[in-house]
Design a protein around this motif. Structure first.
Motif, PDB file in Angstrom:
ATOM      1  N   CYS A  95       0.849  -1.311   0.044  1.00 24.47           N
ATOM      2  CA  CYS A  95      -0.021   0.039   0.067  1.00 24.47           C
ATOM      3  C   CYS A  95       1.004   1.374   0.087  1.00 24.47           C
ATOM      4  N   GLY A  98       1.849   2.347  -3.311  1.00 21.73           N
ATOM      5  CA  GLY A  98       0.706   2.707  -4.403  1.00 21.73           C
ATOM      6  C   GLY A  98       0.040   1.602  -4.577  1.00 21.73           C
ATOM      7  N   VAL A 100      -2.346  -2.129  -4.500  1.00 23.74           N
ATOM      8  CA  VAL A 100      -3.859  -2.151  -3.829  1.00 23.74           C
ATOM      9  C   VAL A 100      -3.651  -3.559  -3.321  1.00 23.74           C
ATOM     10  N   ALA A 264      -8.688   0.186  -3.957  1.00 25.22           N
ATOM     11  CA  ALA A 264      -7.828   1.076  -4.056  1.00 25.22           C
ATOM     12  C   ALA A 264      -7.897   2.305  -2.979  1.00 25.22           C
ATOM     13  N   ILE A 265      -9.290   2.758  -2.956  1.00 24.80           N
ATOM     14  CA  ILE A 265      -9.506   3.722  -1.939  1.00 24.80           C
ATOM     15  C   ILE A 265      -8.947   3.427  -0.540  1.00 24.80           C
ATOM     16  N   TRP A 266      -9.308   2.064  -0.102  1.00 24.74           N
ATOM     17  CA  TRP A 266      -9.191   1.566   1.197  1.00 24.74           C
ATOM     18  C   TRP A 266      -7.605   1.504   1.228  1.00 24.74           C
ATOM     19  N   SER A 267      -6.953   1.108   0.396  1.00 21.28           N
ATOM     20  CA  SER A 267      -5.487   0.424   0.316  1.00 21.28           C
ATOM     21  C   SER A 267      -4.754   2.104   0.686  1.00 21.28           C
ATOM     22  N   SER A 268      -5.424   3.070  -0.133  1.00 23.90           N
ATOM     23  CA  SER A 268      -4.749   4.501   0.117  1.00 23.90           C
ATOM     24  C   SER A 268      -4.838   4.937   1.527  1.00 23.90           C
ATOM     25  N   GLU A 269      -6.076   4.720   2.142  1.00 25.25           N
ATOM     26  CA  GLU A 269      -6.290   4.947   3.575  1.00 25.25           C
ATOM     27  C   GLU A 269      -5.413   4.107   4.432  1.00 25.25           C
ATOM     28  N   ALA A 271      -2.456   3.100   3.645  1.00 25.27           N
ATOM     29  CA  ALA A 271      -0.898   3.848   3.318  1.00 25.27           C
ATOM     30  C   ALA A 271      -0.935   5.143   3.871  1.00 25.27           C
ATOM     31  N   ASN A 272      -2.010   5.874   4.223  1.00 22.45           N
ATOM     32  CA  ASN A 272      -1.970   7.139   4.886  1.00 22.45           C
ATOM     33  C   ASN A 272      -1.546   6.815   6.344  1.00 22.45           C
TER      34      ASN A 272
END
Length: 763
Positions: A95, A98, A100, A264-269, A271-272
Motif C-alpha cells: 500500500c 501505491g 492495492v 484502491a481507496i481503502w489501500s490508500s487509507e 498507506a496514509n
C-alpha cells in the motif's frame, strides 16, 4: 591494509565470533523450542532470531514485561489471546508503494486493529502494569479506519454490496441476468430433449452450453464451443442466450472495476496510516514476545533473575537446569537433569574446570552461557533461589572440536583461529564480557599447550569479566594458589562405577581418573602398573589422595549443612506451633474470664431482683407471720451463700504443705508433697517410685481444689563460704537454660535473679 579495511575486518571478527558463540551454545535450537509457545505465525518466525539486547536498560525492561504479562495471563480465564493479530508487513509495504491490497488482506488490517484495541484495554493499568502500559501508551488503534474496512468487507474478504450504491446496482443486474439466462436454458432443455445427450447444462470457457448429439447439431442453432473426445457430442451455446451471456460478461467487468476502485481507496487509507499501523504491529510483536517468555518461563518453573550494572557483581545461580536437557527430559523421557550451581565472587576472574571426560564440563560451560543469554533477553531462569549476575555486554565461546577439512585446519589451528577472533572482539567491545573455553590448549604438545593455556588465561583475567575454561592440564589447577583471581572447580566422578555425577564441585580441582577407569574397564594389569611406574610411586597419587580427601570433606560439610537446615526448619515449625497454642490458650483464658464475669453479673442481678421481691412481700399489707418467717429464712440463706462466695474469692486457692496428698493433673495420679521451694512455686512430688518436680499449677487437692502459693515470708538469707572463699553451688542457686531460646532464657534468669540472694549459677 587501509584503516577502513582494518576497521571492517575487526567488525567482521566480532560478528563472526558472536555468531559462532550462538551456534556453539545451541541458541538457535533453544529458540526453536521457545517458538512452540508463540501465538501467531509472525511470533514463531520472530523467535527464530530472538532479539538480544545491547544495554542493561532494555534487558531489565524485558524482564519486567515478562513478569507483568505473565501475572496478567494467569488472571484472565484462558489467558491472553492474540487471535486477530495478523502479519501486516506485505500489505503495508504494498500500500505504501501505491499498490492495492486484496479484500482478505485489508480485512486482516481491520481485525488487527480491533484485536490490538482489546489487548490494550486488557493491559492498561499504570499501577499494576506500569511498563506494559507505558509500552502501549502511544499505540493508536485507528477505530475509524477499522470501521471503514469492516463496513466494506465481509468475512473472507468479499466486498459487501453496501460498500457502494453502484456496486449494489451492478450486482442486482448481474443476478437478474443470470436468472433470465437460467430460465431460457431450462426451456431449451425441454424443447430439444430429443437431440440432447444429457440434460445437464455444462460450461465451456465460462459460457453455458447444451450437450447436443453430433448428427442433430443443425437443429440447435448457436455457437459451438467444444466437442467430446469421441466426437459424438457437440457443446453448443444456443443463439437465443448469447446476448444475455454477453451482458453478464459486461456486468462482471463493471463489477470488477468498481471493486478495484473501492480496494484502491481503502489501500490508500492504509498507506496514509502506514507509520501508525507499522508501530502498532511492532508493539504487538514485542507484547507477544513478552508473553512467549512468560509462558516458557512458567513451563520451566523459572525464577526472575536480577541483573546488576556493576561489573564486579558476583554470579549467583543455584541449581540451574540446562533448558535443552529439560526439554529432552519432559518431551523425550530422557534421564533427569542434574542441576548445576554457580557462585563466583567479585574477585574471581578465571575458573578452571577439571575432571574426566563425559563428566559434564561442556554442559557446565553451555549452562553458564545460556543462563547469561536468557537473563539478557528477559527470560526466567530454570533455577532456584534468587539468581543474581552482572549484565554482560558479550559472550564468546570456543567449544568443541573445530577441524575444517575445507580450510586445511587442524583441531589446534581451529581453536587458535577462534580464540584470535575472541581476543580481537574483546579489544573492540566495550563493557564486561564472558569467555567460555573448552579444552583450552588442547590439540598440540602438552608442554607447549599448557604454557599457552596459562598465558591465555592470565591475559583473559585482565580483559574479561569472567573466563571459564575446561582443561585436563594439571598445571592449571595450581594457578589458584598464586593468583586470587583464579578459582578451581571440578566435575564429580565415581571411579568405582565409572559413572559421572554431573555436578560441579567448587574450590576443588578434579582428580585424574584415567588409570582407575582403565583398570575398571579391564585394561591389562601390566599396562596399568607400567603407567603407574612412569608417573612415579607418589607424585600424582599423593595429589589425588589430597583431592579425594577434599571431596569427602566437602560432601560431609554439605550433608551437615543440609541436616542443620532441616533441623532449623523443624525448630521454627515447632516454635510457630507453640506460639499458636499459646495464643489459643490466652484467648480461651480471656473467654473463660469473660464468661465468669458475665455469670457473676447475672447472679448479682438475679439476687437483687429476689431481694426486691422479698421486700415487696414484707411490705404487703396482707403479709402475715408465716410469710415473714419464710422471707427471713431466705434472706439468711442468701447471706450465707454470699459470705461463702466472698471467702472463696478472698481465698481462691488451697496451699499445699509437705506431707499433703495431692493429685498430679497431667497423669491423674495421687502423690505426696516431699519438698516445696522457697517461693512456693515449685513442688517435689513422690508418686510411688516416681519423683518429679512440678509447678504449683500442675497439681490440685484430692478434693479438686486448685493450689496457690503462700504469701512470701520475710526471711534473712545467709550463705556460708568455704575457707578458700569459693561459693558452694547447690540445686537451689542453679538455673539450667539449655534448650531455651534467647528471650526465654533471659526471662528465666531475670526472674531467678530477683528472688536470689548470693551467687547464682547459670547453665
Amino acid at each position: 591494509m587501509s584503516s577502513q579495511n582494518k576497521h571492517n575486518s575487526e567488525i567482521s571478527d566480532i560478528n563472526v565470533a558472536l555468531q559462532e558463540t550462538l551456534e556453539l551454545l545451541e541458541w538457535e535450537r533453544l529458540c526453536d523450542q521457545i517458538a512452540s509457545f508463540a501465538c501467531t505465525s509472525q511470533g514463531k518466525r520472530k523467535c527464530k532470531t530472538f532479539p538480544i539486547p545491547h544495554d542493561i536498560t532494555t534487558s531489565r525492561s524485558y524482564i519486567t514485561e515478562t513478569i507483568e504479562i505473565g501475572l496478567l495471563d494467569k488472571l484472565i480465564d484462558g489467558g491472553l489471546s492474540f487471535n486477530g493479530i495478523h502479519d501486516l508487513r506485505n500489505i503495508l509495504h504494498r500500500c505504501l508503494k501505491g499498490g492495492v491490497g486484496t479484500g482478505e488482506e485489508l480485512l486482516a488490517v481491520a481485525e488487527t486493529l480491533r484485536a490490538s484495541r482489546r489487548l490494550k484495554h486488557q493491559i492498561d493499568d499504570p499501577v499494576v502494569r506500569p511498563v506494559l502500559t507505558s509500552l502501549l501508551r502511544d499505540v493508536a488503534t485507528l477505530p475509524d479506519l477499522q470501521k471503514l474496512l469492516e463496513f466494506g468487507l465481509e468475512e473472507g474478504g468479499r466486498i459487501a454490496d453496501r460498500a457502494s450504491q453502484e456496486l449494489s446496482r451492478l450486482r442486482r443486474q448481474l443476478q437478474g441476468a443470470r436468472l433470465q439466462r437460467r430460465d431460457l436454458l431450462q426451456d431449451l432443455l425441454k424443447k430439444h430433449s430429443s437431440i440432447l445427450q444429457d440434460f445437464v447444462i455444462a460450461e465451456r470457457y465460462k459460457r453455458p452450453v447444451l450437450s447436443v448429439k453430433a448428427g442433430a447439431s443443425d437443429q440447435c442453432i448457436g455457437t459451438v464451443h467444444d466437442t467430446s473426445a469421441s466426437g459424438n457430442t457437440i457443446f453448443i451455446e444456443p443463439l437465443s442466450i448469447i446476448p444475455i451471456g454477453n451482458r453478464i460478461v459486461e456486468l462482471q467487468g463493471n463489477i470488477l472495476e468498481e471493486e478495484e476502485r473501492l480496494l484502491a481507496i481503502w489501500s490508500s487509507e492504509v498507506a496514509n496510516h502506514f507509520s501508525t499501523i507499522d508501530y502498532l504491529s511492532q508493539m504487538m510483536m514485542q507484547l507477544e514476545l513478552a508473553l512467549i517468555r512468560a509462558r516458557y518461563g512458567e513451563w520451566l518453573g523459572g525464577v526472575v533473575p536480577s541483573l546488576h550494572e556493576e561489573e564486579n557483581t558476583p554470579f549467583i545461580i543455584d541449581n540451574f537446569c540446562h533448558p535443552l536437557l529439560l526439554w529432552q527430559e519432559r518431551h523425550e523421557q530422557s534421564q533427569s537433569v542434574v542441576p548445576i550451581s554457580f557462585k563466583v565472587s567479585s574477585e574471581v576472574k578465571v575458573i578452571a574446570i577439571t575432571g574426566p571426560n563425559t563428566g559434564g564440563k561442556t554442559v557446565a560451560l553451555k549452562s553458564v552461557g545460556l543462563a547469561i543469554l536468557m537473563a539478557k533477553c528477559g527470560f526466567l531462569l530454570p533455577c532456584t533461589g534468587n539468581p543474581s549476575l552482572p549484565w554482560c555486554s558479550q559472550i564468546f565461546a570456543d567449544i568443541g572440536d573445530e577441524q575444517s577439512l575445507q580450510q586445511s585446519l587442524s583441531t589446534f589451528s581451529g581453536h587458535i583461529t577462534r580464540i584470535s577472533r575472541i581476543l580481537n572482539a574483546l579489544a573492540m567491545t566495550p563493557g564486561p564480557s564472558v569467555v567460555l573455553l573448552d579444552e583450552v590448549g588442547a590439540g598440540t604438545d602438552p608442554t607447549e599447550g599448557t604454557a599457552l593455556a596459562i598465558a591465555l588465561l592470565k591475559v583473559l583475567a585482565d580483559r574479561a569479566r569472567l573466563t571459564i575454561a575446561t582443561t585436563h592440564f594439571g598445571e592449571l589447577k595450581a594457578l589458584k594458589y598464586n593468583d586470587q583471581r583464579f578459582e578451581n572447580a571440578s566435575v564429580a566422578f565415581d571411579s568405582e562405577t565409572i559413572k559421572p555425577k554431573y555436578h560441579l564441585q567448587w574450590g576443588i580441582p578434579g582428580r585424574s581418573n584415567a588409570l582407575a577407569i582403565a583398570s575398571r574397564l579391564g585394561l591389562d594389569a601390566v599396562v596399568i602398573e607400567s603407567a603407574q611406574e612412569i608417573i612415579g610411586p607418589k607424585g600424582l597419587e599423593d595429589v589425588n589422595i589430597v583431592i579425594k580427601g577434599l571431596e569427602e570433606q566437602r560432601e560431609l560439610q554439605q550433608s551437615a549443612a543440609e541436616d542443620a537446615a532441616a533441623l532449623l526448619a523443624r525448630t521454627e515449625l515447632l516454635h510457630e506451633e507453640l506460639l499458636i497454642e499459646w495464643k489459643k490458650q490466652n484467648q480461651q483464658s480471656e473467654n473463660f474470664q469473660e464468661q465468669g464475669r458475665q455469670k457473676l453479673e447475672i447472679s448479682i442481678r438475679e439476687g437483687q431482683d429476689e431481694v426486691r421481691a422479698l421486700i415487696r412481700r414484707l411490705r404487703d399489707k396482707r403479709a402475715d407471720g408465716e410469710i415473714a418467717r419464710r422471707t427471713g429464712k431466705r434472706l439468711r440463706e442468701m447471706e450465707i451463700a454470699y459470705q461463702r462466695e466472698m471467702t472463696k474469692r478472698d481465698n481462691p486457692g488451697w496451699s499445699p504443705k509437705i506431707g499433703d496428698r495431692v493429685r498430679l493433673i497431667s497423669i491423674n495420679k495421687a502423690g505426696e508433697v516431699v519438698e516445696i521451694s522457697e517461693d512456693g512455686l515449685q513442688l517435689t512430688i513422690l508418686c510411688g517410685v516416681f519423683r518429679s518436680t512440678v509447678d504449683i499449677s500442675a497439681i490440685e487437692s484430692l478434693g479438686g481444689h486448685k493450689a496457690c502459693a503462700k504469701g512470701p515470708a520475710v526471711k534473712i538469707n545467709t550463705y556460708a563460704q568455704l575457707g578458700s572463699n569459693v561459693e558452694v553451688r547447690t540445686k537451689k542457686n542453679t538455673v539450667d537454660v539449655r534448650g531455651l531460646r534467647v528471650h526465654e532464657a533471659e526471662a528465666v534468669v531475670e526472674e531467678r535473679l530477683r528472688n536470689t540472694v548470693g551467687p547464682l549459677w547459670v547453665i
